[in-house]
Design an enzyme around this catalytic site. Sequence first.
Site, PDB file in Angstrom:
ATOM      1  N   HIS A   1      42.766 -57.452-103.801  1.00  0.00           N
ATOM      2  CA  HIS A   1      42.010 -56.225-103.479  1.00  0.00           C
ATOM      3  C   HIS A   1      40.931 -56.423-102.431  1.00  0.00           C
ATOM      4  O   HIS A   1      40.419 -55.438-101.889  1.00  0.00           O
ATOM      5  CB  HIS A   1      41.328 -55.649-104.730  1.00  0.00           C
ATOM      6  CG  HIS A   1      42.256 -55.255-105.821  1.00  0.00           C
ATOM      7  ND1 HIS A   1      43.298 -54.370-105.635  1.00  0.00           N
ATOM      8  CD2 HIS A   1      42.306 -55.623-107.137  1.00  0.00           C
ATOM      9  CE1 HIS A   1      43.945 -54.216-106.786  1.00  0.00           C
ATOM     10  NE2 HIS A   1      43.367 -54.966-107.713  1.00  0.00           N
TER      11      HIS A   1
ATOM     12  N   ASP B   1      51.459 -58.296-109.867  1.00  0.00           N
ATOM     13  CA  ASP B   1      50.258 -57.920-110.617  1.00  0.00           C
ATOM     14  C   ASP B   1      50.416 -56.458-111.053  1.00  0.00           C
ATOM     15  O   ASP B   1      51.061 -55.663-110.367  1.00  0.00           O
ATOM     16  CB  ASP B   1      49.055 -58.077-109.668  1.00  0.00           C
ATOM     17  CG  ASP B   1      47.704 -57.911-110.335  1.00  0.00           C
ATOM     18  OD1 ASP B   1      47.000 -58.926-110.474  1.00  0.00           O
ATOM     19  OD2 ASP B   1      47.327 -56.763-110.706  1.00  0.00           O
TER      20      ASP B   1
ATOM     21  N   HIS C   1      48.320 -54.209-110.815  1.00  0.00           N
ATOM     22  CA  HIS C   1      47.637 -53.314-109.868  1.00  0.00           C
ATOM     23  C   HIS C   1      48.284 -53.363-108.475  1.00  0.00           C
ATOM     24  O   HIS C   1      48.898 -54.370-108.105  1.00  0.00           O
ATOM     25  CB  HIS C   1      46.157 -53.702-109.768  1.00  0.00           C
ATOM     26  CG  HIS C   1      45.405 -53.577-111.067  1.00  0.00           C
ATOM     27  ND1 HIS C   1      45.247 -54.650-111.925  1.00  0.00           N
ATOM     28  CD2 HIS C   1      44.797 -52.507-111.645  1.00  0.00           C
ATOM     29  CE1 HIS C   1      44.552 -54.252-112.991  1.00  0.00           C
ATOM     30  NE2 HIS C   1      44.271 -52.952-112.852  1.00  0.00           N
TER      31      HIS C   1
ATOM     32  N   ASP D   1      48.515 -59.588-115.597  1.00  0.00           N
ATOM     33  CA  ASP D   1      48.112 -58.374-116.316  1.00  0.00           C
ATOM     34  C   ASP D   1      49.287 -57.409-116.471  1.00  0.00           C
ATOM     35  O   ASP D   1      49.168 -56.395-117.161  1.00  0.00           O
ATOM     36  CB  ASP D   1      46.902 -57.693-115.643  1.00  0.00           C
ATOM     37  CG  ASP D   1      47.017 -57.605-114.141  1.00  0.00           C
ATOM     38  OD1 ASP D   1      48.062 -57.974-113.577  1.00  0.00           O
ATOM     39  OD2 ASP D   1      46.030 -57.157-113.512  1.00  0.00           O
TER      40      ASP D   1
END
Length: 370
Positions: free
Chosen positions: A135, A170, A172, A259
């Site tokens: 990110h 991931d 996200h 995650d």
Amino acid sequence: MTTKKVAYCFAPDASSYQLSETHPMVPERVNMTHELVQNYRMFPRMTIIKPHPATEEQLKRVHLPGYIDYLKKVSPIATLGLGDLYPCLQADDCPMFTGVYDYSASIVGASIACANRINHGRSNVCINWAGGMHHAKRRVASGFCYANDIAAAILELLMCHRRVMYVDIDLHHGDGVEEYFYNTNRVMTLSFHRFGNNFFPGTGAIKNSGVGPGKDYAINVPLQKGIDDDQYIYLFKNILNKAMERFQPEALVMQMGADSVVGDLLGDFNLTNKGHASCLENALSYNLPTIVLGGGGYSVKNVARTWTLETATILGLELDNQLPTNSYFGHLPEDSTLYIPPVKMSNSNTNKSIRKVLRKVTEILDRTEI
Ligand code: TV7
Ligand code: CA
Ligand code: ZN
């Protein structure tokens, strides 16, 4: 499977920090993984590398100089858990903490070391479980990520490879990495992620597929809660296969955020660690020089289980379900095993919605041209 030359990059200094008293990102999970990998006796099978921290100049290749200067200046005096508002840092998600500059530099240094091993042909696969900070943006920290080690490693790979494929499993969306390479056809970014109702970071719709020369080189696979192994692996294999066929990369970077595994503190997928690892196994079957990075993962014992299993996957080893003795896991029965079973939960992905995602993504890849 031919055995690969594997290097394992480990920077102990990267895992000794704490972002804040209650922060879900726990760098210690990399040490937990390290101990399990050691106790499963995997280290004799790979080259262990102790990387150098990234230099200021290396950090400034991927970040605004002012942002790096600021991180460096504030780093030694910042106090843990003050929760102060700083420019360039997002209060709760990216708190300032003592050592934030050294933490970031050692993660970036390790991913650059992986890229250098690959560039010189010294390894076929190079691992940095502390990396994967997808990110972080050029001028700002975001979503627990302060410096973008992935962009730094990809830039390094681009010095020796015509085209680099980036795959992000991931939970996200890999927004930072996508943004760095949004307008180039030398990097294809492919992210699978939870999407909808403003789920962080909110980007990653299928239709956002790149601009200019990078049009149709940013591939997004939006998913809903409860996705299971069968659905995830079906999408992963079919999409990666199509992407490989169209893009013909010379190197591969895998972001293995854990995650997306069932039971995560911030996640709601129903993917087992075997399912997660089978995605890596499939990606490795293309036999490209590959960097394997960590990422998210907030149920820390499950993160250690997943990345330990994946280290074995890279080495072509089968592991006993019984965890070896170690200093992190207790003696409870649920603490004694490696494999994480799926749970009974509702699944908002139907086989029909999965096929629709595959069809839409395939339409974009059919336009990708090299
Ligand atoms: C790669 N979700 C990073 C994923 C980054 C997710 C978010 C939290 C969170 C932060 C905490 C905390 C939390 C229980 C969970 C809109 C907000 C809502 C902060 C409380 N507990 C990766 C980032 C995501 C921090 N952010 O991809 C300190 O959850 O949703 C948001 C943004 C504003 C800020 N608040 C959350 O896996 C490594 N944050 C407890 C303490
Ligand atoms: Ca992702
Ligand atoms: Zn994540």
